[in-house]
Design a protein around this motif. Structure first.
Motif, mmCIF file in Angstrom:
data_model
loop_
_atom_site.group_PDB
_atom_site.id
_atom_site.type_symbol
_atom_site.label_atom_id
_atom_site.label_comp_id
_atom_site.label_asym_id
_atom_site.label_seq_id
_atom_site.Cartn_x
_atom_site.Cartn_y
_atom_site.Cartn_z
ATOM 1 N N LEU A 293 8.578 52.757 39.753
ATOM 2 C CA LEU A 293 9.703 52.784 40.697
ATOM 3 C C LEU A 293 10.911 53.334 39.954
ATOM 4 N N PRO A 294 11.108 54.648 39.913
ATOM 5 C CA PRO A 294 12.158 55.247 39.079
ATOM 6 C C PRO A 294 13.555 54.799 39.518
ATOM 7 N N THR A 295 14.423 54.595 38.533
ATOM 8 C CA THR A 295 15.785 54.156 38.800
ATOM 9 C C THR A 295 16.699 55.366 39.002
ATOM 10 N N LEU A 296 17.903 55.079 39.506
ATOM 11 C CA LEU A 296 18.927 56.110 39.680
ATOM 12 C C LEU A 296 19.986 56.045 38.587
ATOM 13 N N ASN A 297 19.924 55.024 37.748
ATOM 14 C CA ASN A 297 20.967 54.786 36.750
ATOM 15 C C ASN A 297 20.860 55.766 35.583
ATOM 16 N N PRO A 298 21.873 56.625 35.350
ATOM 17 C CA PRO A 298 21.841 57.534 34.187
ATOM 18 C C PRO A 298 21.882 56.806 32.842
ATOM 19 N N PHE A 299 22.230 55.514 32.832
ATOM 20 C CA PHE A 299 22.259 54.741 31.590
ATOM 21 C C PHE A 299 20.880 54.203 31.211
ATOM 22 N N ASP A 300 19.870 54.467 32.032
ATOM 23 C CA ASP A 300 18.541 53.888 31.809
ATOM 24 C C ASP A 300 17.791 54.647 30.715
ATOM 25 N N SER A 301 18.256 54.476 29.474
ATOM 26 C CA SER A 301 17.616 55.054 28.300
ATOM 27 C C SER A 301 17.910 54.147 27.122
ATOM 28 N N SER A 302 16.865 53.667 26.450
ATOM 29 C CA SER A 302 17.077 52.750 25.336
ATOM 30 C C SER A 302 17.642 53.455 24.114
ATOM 31 N N GLY A 303 17.422 54.768 24.001
ATOM 32 C CA GLY A 303 17.899 55.500 22.841
ATOM 33 C C GLY A 303 19.247 56.141 23.013
ATOM 34 N N ARG A 309 20.349 45.498 27.248
ATOM 35 C CA ARG A 309 19.155 45.439 28.087
ATOM 36 C C ARG A 309 19.547 45.381 29.560
ATOM 37 N N PHE A 310 20.559 44.589 29.879
ATOM 38 C CA PHE A 310 20.993 44.446 31.266
ATOM 39 C C PHE A 310 21.546 45.752 31.832
ATOM 40 N N GLY A 311 22.250 46.535 31.002
ATOM 41 C CA GLY A 311 22.891 47.748 31.488
ATOM 42 C C GLY A 311 21.933 48.877 31.830
ATOM 43 N N GLN A 312 20.645 48.714 31.504
ATOM 44 C CA GLN A 312 19.681 49.775 31.767
ATOM 45 C C GLN A 312 19.239 49.819 33.224
ATOM 46 N N ARG A 313 18.899 48.663 33.787
ATOM 47 C CA ARG A 313 18.319 48.655 35.138
ATOM 48 C C ARG A 313 18.405 47.259 35.738
ATOM 49 N N ASN A 314 18.181 47.191 37.038
ATOM 50 C CA ASN A 314 18.157 45.924 37.759
ATOM 51 C C ASN A 314 17.091 45.014 37.155
ATOM 52 N N PRO A 315 17.428 43.783 36.745
ATOM 53 C CA PRO A 315 16.453 42.896 36.098
ATOM 54 C C PRO A 315 15.227 42.593 36.941
ATOM 55 N N ILE A 316 15.304 42.720 38.264
ATOM 56 C CA ILE A 316 14.123 42.409 39.075
ATOM 57 C C ILE A 316 12.967 43.350 38.745
ATOM 58 N N LEU A 317 13.265 44.534 38.172
ATOM 59 C CA LEU A 317 12.209 45.475 37.810
ATOM 60 C C LEU A 317 11.407 44.992 36.606
ATOM 61 N N ARG A 318 11.825 43.875 35.978
ATOM 62 C CA ARG A 318 11.097 43.303 34.851
ATOM 63 C C ARG A 318 10.330 42.046 35.247
ATOM 64 N N ALA A 319 10.374 41.658 36.510
ATOM 65 C CA ALA A 319 9.772 40.403 36.940
ATOM 66 C C ALA A 319 8.254 40.472 36.899
ATOM 67 N N GLY A 320 7.618 39.302 36.653
ATOM 68 C CA GLY A 320 6.174 39.201 36.704
ATOM 69 C C GLY A 320 5.489 39.713 35.455
ATOM 70 N N GLY A 321 4.159 39.746 35.499
ATOM 71 C CA GLY A 321 3.388 40.232 34.367
ATOM 72 C C GLY A 321 3.324 41.746 34.354
ATOM 73 N N GLN A 322 3.687 42.351 33.237
ATOM 74 C CA GLN A 322 3.730 43.815 33.147
ATOM 75 C C GLN A 322 3.135 44.257 31.817
ATOM 76 N N ASN A 323 1.928 44.827 31.892
ATOM 77 C CA ASN A 323 1.284 45.391 30.709
ATOM 78 C C ASN A 323 0.404 46.560 31.144
ATOM 79 N N GLY A 440 25.486 51.483 40.679
ATOM 80 C CA GLY A 440 25.318 50.050 40.510
ATOM 81 C C GLY A 440 24.140 49.534 41.299
ATOM 82 N N TRP A 441 23.964 48.227 41.260
ATOM 83 C CA TRP A 441 22.864 47.613 41.976
ATOM 84 C C TRP A 441 23.189 46.159 42.289
ATOM 85 N N ASN A 459 21.927 38.770 40.827
ATOM 86 C CA ASN A 459 22.590 39.554 39.783
ATOM 87 C C ASN A 459 23.157 40.812 40.418
ATOM 88 N N TYR A 460 24.149 41.402 39.771
ATOM 89 C CA TYR A 460 24.711 42.664 40.261
ATOM 90 C C TYR A 460 25.395 43.387 39.117
#
Length: 560
Positions: A293-303, A309-323, A440-441, A459-460
């Motif tokens: 689910l690609p984000t629109l945030n231009p800040f979404d880059s760890s490098g 961590r919060f400034g990258q994307r909406n935290p709900i995109l990290r919910a649940g088991g992800q591997n 924003g989100w 969160n927002y």
């Protein structure tokens, strides 16, 4: 350079033949005394005959018309070769008889002009002497030339072998290395045992030393069709989290993670098209819902994006088991796309599998044009709380307060502490110019602790970016928001979450803390960026009894 045309050569006999016919009645003049010839030439001179350039063709002569039988031949000789002249009064006198001397003079002028044109046209041609020299050299070096031909054949054979047996003709290496000086303040936070807003009796301490940390990634991207990509990522890092995670998840870096700088396989994923509008992805490990689910945030880059961590994307995109995971994105048209993704937390584990353990199932519809973008997300997630301490997270976002991640205080409540959540998100981005964007989100998670009760987490964030400020490739960025906060829960869950008190019947975080971030990415060159940044946290853990925190970094990112 002028060339001799076939039509011009054909016109020459017409002129010569006509001149000879016209000269035949005066053949006897060749036998007259020389004095008569001189008198005749002087007579022509008296009439004012001079040679002059007639670039206008035969039509310039007043007594020549296109209907005359020799018009085309005359026009070719004048235009192409400039070797026939008329009289000063603009006439040609084509019906007038001429002497053999006159004919010889005209013919000689045309032949000289033709020879000059031929010489110019063939000036760069090889001469017979050149060809003879070349032939002699070829004979002299015949053995050497044959040997050279053999070497070329051998090289072609070796190149063909290498092409057929090399590792891959389509694999590209891309790397990123991060060096970071990190620090946090203040030195200590102690629990408020009277208000019971932190864990009872726990003394949360951490040091404010400056640390030097790193992260290195090597991506091997292989394409088999030109439209697909197999990514294999190797990673080593030592960006350990601050000890405050027993207090809150807020002060975390976007490039964080620690494996002791051991080299590990981080990502193994394959992306390929289905038709012309659909793209599919399969992850063997390290999948994230943001991959599907690609984000629109231009800040979404760890490098090179947000430092937190919060400034990258909406935290709900990290919910649940992800591997492990699989996902699809379909373009409805140039502006709309829909996405779907599924991730498993223990997909490699025989006791859980891809459907028996933690998971996340999400979808998104997104609109984007040159100026505006908006996305709507929904994620259904399930998390099994098999860990201990801070790992006992009910949502799995790893951001915000401990209660905002539905981390439980003690053992299972009502026989289980597994959490199902329905997560809703709205994201926007407005780009009025190349030098400014605002986005924003807002995110809401409805958590259900199995057989125990429900809880709401909000969160927002507001993001502002100024690209190319102070130079091309630079970026000044700001993030303001509220990290995940427990807004309310069922009475059966009063005091059940970390950072809340059962004695005070806490069903939510009592206070509100804010996230204020600023960073400036400076482009040194195409491959090096230096990013100083600060993040200020008010009321960490959404508790006013905690001292405000300041987290900083000086991040240097190398890409190649």
């Amino acid at each position: 350079m002028a060339k001799l045309h076939r039509s011009s050569v054909k016109a020459l006999p017409i002129f010569i033949g006509s001149a000879l016919l016209a000269a035949q009645p005066f053949a006897a003049q060749a036998q007259t005394p020389n004095q008569d010839l001189f008198d005749q030439i002087e007579a022509y001179s008296a009439e004012g005959q001079v040679m002059m350039n007639q670039a206008g063709g035969a039509s310039q002569f007043s007594d020549v018309s296109p209907s005359d039988w020799a018009f085309q031949a005359l026009d070719d000789l004048v235009r192409r070769y400039d070797c026939l002249k008329g009289y000063p009064n603009g006439t040609f006198r084509g019906n007038r008889a001429l002497s053999r001397y006159e004919f010889a003079a005209g013919l000689n002028a045309c032949l000289q002009q033709i020879e000059r044109l031929i010489a110019e046209t063939t000036a760069d041609f090889a001469t017979r002497e050149d060809l003879e020299t070349m032939n002699r050299l070829m004979q002299e070096f015949e053995a050497e030339l044959a040997m050279l031909g053999t070497r070329v054949d051998n090289l072609e054979s070796r190149v063909s072998f290498l092409e057929d047996n090399q590792f891959s003709t389509t694999t590209k290496l891309a790397g990123e290395a991060i060096f970071a000086l990190n620090a946090i303040s203040p030195r200590r936070n102690q629990p408020d045992t009277n208000a019971n807003r932190l864990l009872e009796g726990t003394d949360t301490r951490f040091r404010d030393e400056i640390v030097f940390q790193d992260r290195v990634r090597l991506n091997f991207d292989t394409s088999f069709t030109g439209r697909d990509r197999l990514r294999t990522r190797l990673q080593a890092r030592n960006v350990a989290d601050w000890g405050v995670r027993t207090l809150t998840n807020e002060p975390r870096y976007g490039f964080g993670g620690d494996n002791g700088n051991d080299i590990q396989l981080d990502v193994l994923a394959y992306r390929f098209p289905i038709g012309s509008k659909t793209t599919a992805q399969i992850f063997a490990n390290a999948a994230g819902m943001d991959d599907f689910l690609p984000t629109l945030n231009p800040f979404d880059s760890s490098g090179n994006g947000s430092i937190s961590r919060f400034g990258q994307r909406n935290p709900i995109l990290r919910a649940g088991g992800q591997n492990q995971g699989i996902g699809f994105m379909h373009k409805l048209n140039d502006n709309f796309n829909v996405s779907l993704g599924y991730t498993a937390g223990q997909g490699e584990n025989p006791t859980s599998g891809i459907f028996g353990g933690s998971y996340a199932l999400g979808g998104q519809i997104q609109f984007e044009n040159d100026k505006f973008g908006v996305g709507l997300q929904y994620i259904n997630a399930y998390t099994t709380n098999g860990g201990t301490g801070v790992t006992r997270s009910g949502l799995g976002t790893g951001t915000g307060s401990l209660a905002g991640d539905l981390a439980l205080n003690g053992n299972a409540i009502g026989g289980t502490d597994n959490v199902v959540s329905n997560n809703y998100g709205l994201e926007v981005l407005y780009t009025p110019s190349d030098r400014l964007f605002v986005g924003g989100w807002i995110g809401m998670s409805k958590g259900i602790v199995i057989n125990s009760g429900t809880a709401d987490v909000w969160n927002y964030a507001l993001t502002v970016g100024l690209p190319d400020l102070g130079g091309e490739g630079n970026l000044l960025g700001f993030v303001f928001g509220q990290q995940p906060r427990l807004a309310g829960s069922s009475s059966s869950l009063a005091g059940a979450f970390r950072g809340t008190s059962a004695a005070n019947n806490d069903r939510a975080n009592r206070d509100i803390g804010y996230h204020l971030e600023a960073f400036y990415r400076l482009r040194v060159n195409e491959n090096i960026h230096i990013t100083p940044g600060l993040v200020y946290f008010t009321n960490p853990g959404h508790s006013s009894v905690n001292a405000d925190m300041l987290m900083g970094t000086l991040r240097t990112t190398f890409t190649f």
